[in-house]
Write a protein that holds these residues in place. Structure first.
Motif, PDB file in Angstrom:
ATOM      1  N   GLU A 274       0.804  -1.224   0.000  1.00 44.59           N
ATOM      2  CA  GLU A 274       0.000   0.000   0.000  1.00 44.59           C
ATOM      3  C   GLU A 274       0.833   1.269   0.000  1.00 44.59           C
ATOM      4  OE1 GLU A 274      -3.296   0.573  -0.278  1.00 44.59           O
ATOM      5  OE2 GLU A 274      -3.409  -1.550  -0.753  1.00 44.59           O
ATOM      6  N   GLN A 275       2.121   1.159   0.306  1.00 41.75           N
ATOM      7  CA  GLN A 275       2.985   2.331   0.347  1.00 41.75           C
ATOM      8  C   GLN A 275       3.033   3.034  -1.007  1.00 41.75           C
ATOM      9  OE1 GLN A 275       7.045   1.376   1.298  1.00 41.75           O
ATOM     10  NE2 GLN A 275       7.556   3.480   1.774  1.00 41.75           N
ATOM     11  N   GLN A 276       3.097   2.280  -2.091  1.00 41.01           N
ATOM     12  CA  GLN A 276       3.163   2.879  -3.427  1.00 41.01           C
ATOM     13  C   GLN A 276       1.886   3.652  -3.756  1.00 41.01           C
ATOM     14  OE1 GLN A 276       5.897   3.031  -5.223  1.00 41.01           O
ATOM     15  NE2 GLN A 276       6.896   1.935  -3.558  1.00 41.01           N
ATOM     16  N   ASN A 277       0.731   3.104  -3.394  1.00 39.36           N
ATOM     17  CA  ASN A 277      -0.536   3.799  -3.665  1.00 39.36           C
ATOM     18  C   ASN A 277      -0.640   5.106  -2.887  1.00 39.36           C
ATOM     19  OD1 ASN A 277      -1.425   1.791  -5.387  1.00 39.36           O
ATOM     20  ND2 ASN A 277      -2.349   0.626  -3.721  1.00 39.36           N
ATOM     21  N   ILE A 278      -0.219   5.092  -1.646  1.00 43.39           N
ATOM     22  CA  ILE A 278      -0.298   6.302  -0.830  1.00 43.39           C
ATOM     23  C   ILE A 278       0.686   7.344  -1.329  1.00 43.39           C
ATOM     24  CG2 ILE A 278       0.125   7.206   1.491  1.00 43.39           C
ATOM     25  CD1 ILE A 278      -1.131   4.593   2.528  1.00 43.39           C
ATOM     26  N   LEU A 279       1.890   6.918  -1.686  1.00 42.00           N
ATOM     27  CA  LEU A 279       2.866   7.874  -2.229  1.00 42.00           C
ATOM     28  C   LEU A 279       2.375   8.487  -3.534  1.00 42.00           C
ATOM     29  CD1 LEU A 279       6.272   6.097  -1.548  1.00 42.00           C
ATOM     30  CD2 LEU A 279       5.477   8.244  -0.595  1.00 42.00           C
ATOM     31  N   ARG A 280       1.787   7.680  -4.393  1.00 37.02           N
ATOM     32  CA  ARG A 280       1.257   8.177  -5.662  1.00 37.02           C
ATOM     33  C   ARG A 280       0.126   9.172  -5.420  1.00 37.02           C
ATOM     34  NH1 ARG A 280      -0.516   3.651  -7.704  1.00 37.02           N
ATOM     35  NH2 ARG A 280       1.552   3.003  -8.313  1.00 37.02           N
ATOM     36  N   SER A 281      -0.774   8.843  -4.547  1.00 30.86           N
ATOM     37  CA  SER A 281      -1.895   9.723  -4.243  1.00 30.86           C
ATOM     38  C   SER A 281      -1.414  11.029  -3.618  1.00 30.86           C
ATOM     39  CB  SER A 281      -2.866   9.005  -3.306  1.00 30.86           C
ATOM     40  OG  SER A 281      -3.925   9.834  -2.948  1.00 30.86           O
ATOM     41  N   PHE A 282      -0.450  10.950  -2.726  1.00 26.65           N
ATOM     42  CA  PHE A 282       0.067  12.153  -2.090  1.00 26.65           C
ATOM     43  C   PHE A 282       0.819  13.027  -3.090  1.00 26.65           C
ATOM     44  CE2 PHE A 282       3.027  14.567   0.570  1.00 26.65           C
ATOM     45  CZ  PHE A 282       2.126  15.145   1.442  1.00 26.65           C
ATOM     46  N   THR A 283       1.563  12.421  -3.992  1.00 26.04           N
ATOM     47  CA  THR A 283       2.272  13.186  -5.016  1.00 26.04           C
ATOM     48  C   THR A 283       1.295  13.902  -5.936  1.00 26.04           C
ATOM     49  OG1 THR A 283       4.079  11.579  -4.954  1.00 26.04           O
ATOM     50  CG2 THR A 283       3.977  13.015  -6.870  1.00 26.04           C
ATOM     51  N   ILE A 284       0.222  13.231  -6.307  1.00 22.81           N
ATOM     52  CA  ILE A 284      -0.814  13.869  -7.132  1.00 22.81           C
ATOM     53  C   ILE A 284      -1.430  15.050  -6.388  1.00 22.81           C
ATOM     54  CG2 ILE A 284      -3.130  13.516  -8.105  1.00 22.81           C
ATOM     55  CD1 ILE A 284      -2.210  10.665  -8.830  1.00 22.81           C
ATOM     56  N   SER A 285      -1.680  14.871  -5.100  1.00 24.87           N
ATOM     57  CA  SER A 285      -2.286  15.976  -4.344  1.00 24.87           C
ATOM     58  C   SER A 285      -1.335  17.162  -4.218  1.00 24.87           C
ATOM     59  CB  SER A 285      -2.736  15.497  -2.966  1.00 24.87           C
ATOM     60  OG  SER A 285      -1.632  15.188  -2.154  1.00 24.87           O
ATOM     61  N   ILE A 286      -0.048  16.918  -4.073  1.00 29.90           N
ATOM     62  CA  ILE A 286       0.913  18.020  -3.988  1.00 29.90           C
ATOM     63  C   ILE A 286       0.998  18.754  -5.327  1.00 29.90           C
ATOM     64  CG2 ILE A 286       3.376  18.548  -3.767  1.00 29.90           C
ATOM     65  CD1 ILE A 286       2.026  18.147  -1.113  1.00 29.90           C
ATOM     66  N   PHE A 287       1.044  18.008  -6.428  1.00 29.54           N
ATOM     67  CA  PHE A 287       1.093  18.635  -7.753  1.00 29.54           C
ATOM     68  C   PHE A 287      -0.179  19.450  -8.014  1.00 29.54           C
ATOM     69  CE2 PHE A 287       0.158  18.492 -12.327  1.00 29.54           C
ATOM     70  CZ  PHE A 287       1.248  19.207 -12.788  1.00 29.54           C
ATOM     71  N   ALA A 288      -1.345  18.866  -7.702  1.00 27.60           N
ATOM     72  CA  ALA A 288      -2.606  19.576  -7.905  1.00 27.60           C
ATOM     73  C   ALA A 288      -2.707  20.799  -6.994  1.00 27.60           C
ATOM     74  CB  ALA A 288      -3.787  18.636  -7.668  1.00 27.60           C
ATOM     75  N   PHE A 289      -2.121  20.721  -5.806  1.00 24.80           N
ATOM     76  CA  PHE A 289      -2.111  21.878  -4.910  1.00 24.80           C
ATOM     77  C   PHE A 289      -1.266  23.007  -5.496  1.00 24.80           C
ATOM     78  CE2 PHE A 289      -0.383  24.144  -1.147  1.00 24.80           C
ATOM     79  CZ  PHE A 289      -1.578  24.660  -0.677  1.00 24.80           C
ATOM     80  N   GLY A 290      -0.161  22.652  -6.145  1.00 21.62           N
ATOM     81  CA  GLY A 290       0.645  23.672  -6.815  1.00 21.62           C
ATOM     82  C   GLY A 290      -0.123  24.352  -7.934  1.00 21.62           C
ATOM     83  N   VAL A 291      -0.826  23.551  -8.739  1.00 26.91           N
ATOM     84  CA  VAL A 291      -1.660  24.120  -9.800  1.00 26.91           C
ATOM     85  C   VAL A 291      -2.765  24.973  -9.192  1.00 26.91           C
ATOM     86  CG1 VAL A 291      -3.275  23.534 -11.666  1.00 26.91           C
ATOM     87  CG2 VAL A 291      -1.134  22.264 -11.420  1.00 26.91           C
ATOM     88  N   ASN A 292      -3.318  24.517  -8.093  1.00 29.10           N
ATOM     89  CA  ASN A 292      -4.367  25.252  -7.393  1.00 29.10           C
ATOM     90  C   ASN A 292      -3.869  26.623  -6.947  1.00 29.10           C
ATOM     91  OD1 ASN A 292      -5.803  26.112  -4.879  1.00 29.10           O
ATOM     92  ND2 ASN A 292      -7.093  24.383  -5.440  1.00 29.10           N
ATOM     93  N   CYS A 293      -2.709  26.650  -6.309  1.00 28.81           N
ATOM     94  CA  CYS A 293      -2.150  27.928  -5.855  1.00 28.81           C
ATOM     95  C   CYS A 293      -1.840  28.857  -7.018  1.00 28.81           C
ATOM     96  CB  CYS A 293      -0.885  27.674  -5.036  1.00 28.81           C
ATOM     97  SG  CYS A 293      -1.196  26.933  -3.429  1.00 28.81           S
ATOM     98  N   PHE A 294      -1.287  28.293  -8.084  1.00 27.85           N
ATOM     99  CA  PHE A 294      -0.966  29.112  -9.257  1.00 27.85           C
ATOM    100  C   PHE A 294      -2.221  29.715  -9.858  1.00 27.85           C
ATOM    101  CE2 PHE A 294      -0.072  29.646 -13.791  1.00 27.85           C
ATOM    102  CZ  PHE A 294       1.023  30.481 -13.720  1.00 27.85           C
ATOM    103  N   SER A 295      -3.263  28.896 -10.001  1.00 29.18           N
ATOM    104  CA  SER A 295      -4.496  29.401 -10.607  1.00 29.18           C
ATOM    105  C   SER A 295      -5.232  30.361  -9.678  1.00 29.18           C
ATOM    106  CB  SER A 295      -5.412  28.246 -11.022  1.00 29.18           C
ATOM    107  OG  SER A 295      -5.817  27.520  -9.878  1.00 29.18           O
ATOM    108  N   MET A 296      -5.093  30.178  -8.371  1.00 30.94           N
ATOM    109  CA  MET A 296      -5.768  31.078  -7.432  1.00 30.94           C
ATOM    110  C   MET A 296      -5.123  32.466  -7.453  1.00 30.94           C
ATOM    111  SD  MET A 296      -6.657  30.539  -3.437  1.00 30.94           S
ATOM    112  CE  MET A 296      -5.216  31.114  -2.609  1.00 30.94           C
ATOM    113  N   PHE A 297      -3.820  32.505  -7.552  1.00 30.62           N
ATOM    114  CA  PHE A 297      -3.127  33.793  -7.534  1.00 30.62           C
ATOM    115  C   PHE A 297      -3.037  34.448  -8.908  1.00 30.62           C
ATOM    116  CE2 PHE A 297      -1.305  31.809  -3.656  1.00 30.62           C
ATOM    117  CZ  PHE A 297      -1.909  32.674  -2.769  1.00 30.62           C
TER     118      PHE A 297
END
Length: 141
Positions: free
Chosen positions: A117-140
């Motif tokens: 399960e470690q790989q699934n959690i790492l993948r999901s967390f990496t996606i959330s960090i990348f999407a958060f970066g896009v989120n911050c960029f689009s918000m500002f």
């Protein structure tokens, strides 16, 4: 006499192996706890940003494209962070509990499941960090 010595050596090897597995179980518990905390903080940051960006019923001067990118990245961030949070919490609670209180051989099964399960959690967390970066960029923007 030799049989007693042989059994003592075998028992000592088993205790060493159980100690190694217990250290692995402690490592994975700490690992998943850290990911759960970070995912919860990420969800809190996203929830706080909802009040900063105008919604559909309250139009703003921002281009429609960046509003759509913001809301899509928000949905991706929240869903992947919640997935990471739930899986980390379940593994931390139930994996460690099964490993320590389960039948003979349960510690090996619990650690093997945590590794898978470690790989699934790492993948999901990496996606959330990348999407958060896009989120911050689009918000500002």
């Amino acid at each position: 006499m030799n049989q007693a010595r042989q059994k003592a050596v075998l028992q000592e090897a088993n205790m060493t192996l159980v100690g190694i597995r217990a250290a692995e179980l402690d490592y994975f518990s700490t690992f998943y706890s850290n990911f759960a905390i970070q995912a919860a903080l990420l969800i809190g940051c996203i929830a706080n940003s909802f009040s900063q960006v105008p919604g559909v019923d309250n139009p703003s001067d921002a281009p429609y494209f960046w509003c759509v990118v913001y809301w899509i990245s928000t949905a991706i961030t929240v869903s992947s962070a919640v997935h990471s949070l739930i899986c980390s919490t379940f593994l931390q609670v139930f994996g460690q509990g099964y490993g320590l209180r389960g039948p003979i051989g349960s510690m090996v099964l619990a650690i093997d499941g945590m590794v898978i399960e470690q790989q699934n959690i790492l993948r999901s967390f990496t996606i959330s960090i990348f999407a958060f970066g896009v989120n911050c960029f689009s918000m500002f923007w």
